[in-house]
Motif scaffolding. Structure first.
Motif, PDB file in Angstrom:
ATOM      1  N   TYR A  78      52.863   0.289   0.532  1.00  0.00           N
ATOM      2  CA  TYR A  78      52.738   1.695   0.923  1.00  0.00           C
ATOM      3  C   TYR A  78      51.360   2.293   0.628  1.00  0.00           C
ATOM      4  O   TYR A  78      51.094   3.435   0.975  1.00  0.00           O
ATOM      5  CB  TYR A  78      53.803   2.539   0.218  1.00  0.00           C
ATOM      6  CG  TYR A  78      55.186   2.304   0.760  1.00  0.00           C
ATOM      7  CD1 TYR A  78      55.590   2.883   1.954  1.00  0.00           C
ATOM      8  CD2 TYR A  78      56.084   1.478   0.091  1.00  0.00           C
ATOM      9  CE1 TYR A  78      56.860   2.663   2.469  1.00  0.00           C
ATOM     10  CE2 TYR A  78      57.362   1.260   0.594  1.00  0.00           C
ATOM     11  CZ  TYR A  78      57.739   1.855   1.782  1.00  0.00           C
ATOM     12  OH  TYR A  78      58.986   1.624   2.285  1.00  0.00           O
ATOM     13  N   LEU A  79      50.475   1.532  -0.001  1.00  0.00           N
ATOM     14  CA  LEU A  79      49.160   2.041  -0.396  1.00  0.00           C
ATOM     15  C   LEU A  79      48.400   2.553   0.827  1.00  0.00           C
ATOM     16  O   LEU A  79      48.254   1.853   1.824  1.00  0.00           O
ATOM     17  CB  LEU A  79      48.361   0.934  -1.083  1.00  0.00           C
ATOM     18  CG  LEU A  79      47.130   1.364  -1.874  1.00  0.00           C
ATOM     19  CD1 LEU A  79      47.537   2.244  -3.056  1.00  0.00           C
ATOM     20  CD2 LEU A  79      46.386   0.138  -2.392  1.00  0.00           C
ATOM     21  N   GLY A  80      47.962   3.793   0.766  1.00  0.00           N
ATOM     22  CA  GLY A  80      47.203   4.373   1.861  1.00  0.00           C
ATOM     23  C   GLY A  80      48.036   4.845   3.043  1.00  0.00           C
ATOM     24  O   GLY A  80      47.484   5.211   4.074  1.00  0.00           O
ATOM     25  N   ALA A  81      49.359   4.851   2.908  1.00  0.00           N
ATOM     26  CA  ALA A  81      50.217   5.275   4.024  1.00  0.00           C
ATOM     27  C   ALA A  81      50.204   6.792   4.217  1.00  0.00           C
ATOM     28  O   ALA A  81      50.513   7.272   5.296  1.00  0.00           O
ATOM     29  CB  ALA A  81      51.660   4.799   3.802  1.00  0.00           C
ATOM     30  N   HIS A  82      49.848   7.535   3.178  1.00  0.00           N
ATOM     31  CA  HIS A  82      49.821   8.991   3.287  1.00  0.00           C
ATOM     32  C   HIS A  82      48.516   9.465   3.921  1.00  0.00           C
ATOM     33  O   HIS A  82      47.449   8.954   3.617  1.00  0.00           O
ATOM     34  CB  HIS A  82      49.954   9.649   1.903  1.00  0.00           C
ATOM     35  CG  HIS A  82      51.302   9.460   1.296  1.00  0.00           C
ATOM     36  ND1 HIS A  82      51.471   9.241  -0.051  1.00  0.00           N
ATOM     37  CD2 HIS A  82      52.543   9.465   1.830  1.00  0.00           C
ATOM     38  CE1 HIS A  82      52.758   9.118  -0.307  1.00  0.00           C
ATOM     39  NE2 HIS A  82      53.433   9.241   0.820  1.00  0.00           N
TER      40      HIS A  82
END
Length: 144
Positions: A78-82
């Motif tokens: 999920y790293l950088g998904a936001h």
């Protein structure tokens, strides 16, 4: 006996300060520009056999030898998904030397890395952090 007692006093950590550090490092892992270094900085606060529940998705909080590796794998996905993320710390509760509870509000927007669907959520969370030897041994996350 005296040196053991003094050593124990020296090794105590300020759990209020630890809670602030934990929150800051956790928030950094959710930022749009989060890096693997941010992730490793956060993971450095956890025991290697960390147990983790995040109801209703992660219900088994058992501590396992590969607990930190499993969290690293999940968080890297999920790293950088936001595309947007902000969080506000509401409360910190310290329970002797054994646990911390933090309450915070967060708001996030982004793209789910697997489904490629837009996501957005706003919630109030409480994390109970069970401590062991100055590190987090179990994380229990609850939504309000």
């Amino acid at each position: 006996m005296v040196s053991i007692h003094l050593h124990a006093k020296e090794s105590k950590i300020d759990l209020e300060t630890f809670a602030q550090t934990y929150f800051e490092k956790m928030v950094a892992t959710q930022a749009p520009d989060a890096t693997k270094e941010d992730l490793e900085s956060y993971l450095g606060l956890l025991t290697d056999d960390i147990g983790h529940t995040h109801l209703p998705w992660q219900t088994d909080g058992s501590r396992t030898p590969d607990g930190k590796d499993a969290m690293r794998k999940g968080m890297t996905f999920y790293l950088g998904a936001h595309t947007e993320y902000n969080a506000e710390l509401i409360d910190v509760f310290v329970f002797n030397e054994s646990a911390i509870a933090i309450r915070y509000r967060n708001h996030a927007k982004g793209i789910h890395p697997e489904s490629k669907q837009e996501i957005e959520y706003r919630q109030t969370m409480m994390e109970v952090l069970e401590m062991e030897h100055g590190k987090v041994a179990v994380i229990r996350k609850y939504h309000e």
